[in-house]
Design an enzyme around this catalytic site. Structure first.
Site, PDB file in Angstrom:
ATOM      1  N   HIS A  62      -7.133   0.529  -0.846  1.00  0.00           N
ATOM      2  CA  HIS A  62      -6.308  -0.404  -1.618  1.00  0.00           C
ATOM      3  C   HIS A  62      -7.181  -1.635  -1.792  1.00  0.00           C
ATOM      4  O   HIS A  62      -7.390  -2.400  -0.849  1.00  0.00           O
ATOM      5  CB  HIS A  62      -5.002  -0.726  -0.897  1.00  0.00           C
ATOM      6  CG  HIS A  62      -4.005  -1.417  -1.771  1.00  0.00           C
ATOM      7  ND1 HIS A  62      -2.699  -1.547  -1.397  1.00  0.00           N
ATOM      8  CD2 HIS A  62      -4.116  -2.004  -2.991  1.00  0.00           C
ATOM      9  CE1 HIS A  62      -2.034  -2.201  -2.360  1.00  0.00           C
ATOM     10  NE2 HIS A  62      -2.890  -2.492  -3.333  1.00  0.00           N
ATOM     11  N   THR A 104       0.826  -1.206   0.000  1.00  0.00           N
ATOM     12  CA  THR A 104       0.000   0.000   0.000  1.00  0.00           C
ATOM     13  C   THR A 104       0.863   1.261   0.000  1.00  0.00           C
ATOM     14  O   THR A 104       0.582   2.196  -0.768  1.00  0.00           O
ATOM     15  CB  THR A 104      -0.978  -0.016   1.189  1.00  0.00           C
ATOM     16  OG1 THR A 104      -1.808  -1.179   1.079  1.00  0.00           O
ATOM     17  CG2 THR A 104      -1.847   1.222   1.230  1.00  0.00           C
ATOM     18  N   GLU A 140       1.186   9.876  -5.225  1.00  0.00           N
ATOM     19  CA  GLU A 140       1.799  11.166  -4.899  1.00  0.00           C
ATOM     20  C   GLU A 140       2.676  11.651  -6.048  1.00  0.00           C
ATOM     21  O   GLU A 140       2.690  12.844  -6.371  1.00  0.00           O
ATOM     22  CB  GLU A 140       2.637  11.068  -3.623  1.00  0.00           C
ATOM     23  CG  GLU A 140       1.830  11.064  -2.359  1.00  0.00           C
ATOM     24  CD  GLU A 140       2.666  11.447  -1.161  1.00  0.00           C
ATOM     25  OE1 GLU A 140       2.985  12.651  -1.012  1.00  0.00           O
ATOM     26  OE2 GLU A 140       3.014  10.547  -0.379  1.00  0.00           O
TER      27      GLU A 140
END
Length: 125
Positions: free
Chosen positions: A67, A33, A41
């Site tokens: 996730h 994750t 990002e």
């Protein structure tokens, strides 16, 4: 100029270094994750980077993501970030990660525009 709608897609081929085992976030040899969120990002950072003034960059402030599915080593993953709003230095993104056509994660990400030099001056050593 930063405007709503700016977008970028970043790509990653999952290696052993990106697994939950390697990153310490789990004990399975699948995409971790934290690695998926880092790719999200990166997409957000890249979406706005060409539109920033010289000496400026962005830093992450918050990310919230699901996730949804495991991804094995050797698989290509993409993460797309779309700038949803600009409030001064505060940038809000919608992010999504996919394995092919399958959604594996989605969420929101907050970044802030900062002056690179001033930011680094405030880093405690």
């Amino acid at each position: 100029m930063l405007e709503k709608g700016l977008t970028h897609t970043s790509t990653l081929v999952v290696t052993d270094a990106h697994t939950a085992v390697a990153m310490g976030s789990g004990d399975m040899p699948v995409l971790a994750t934290p690695a998926m969120m880092a790719l999200m990002e990166n997409a957000a950072m890249q979406a706005v980077a060409p539109h920033l003034s010289e000496g400026s960059t962005t830093v992450g402030g918050h990310i919230a993501s699901s996730h949804l599915r495991p991804t094995p080593v050797g698989t290509e993953v993409t993460a797309t970030a779309t700038l949803e709003s600009v409030d001064g230095r505060k940038l809000s993104f919608r992010v999504a990660a996919r394995q092919g056509d399958t959604l594996i994660g989605e969420g929101t990400h907050l970044r802030f525009v900062v002056d690179r030099g001033r930011f680094m001056e405030n880093v405690k050593r």
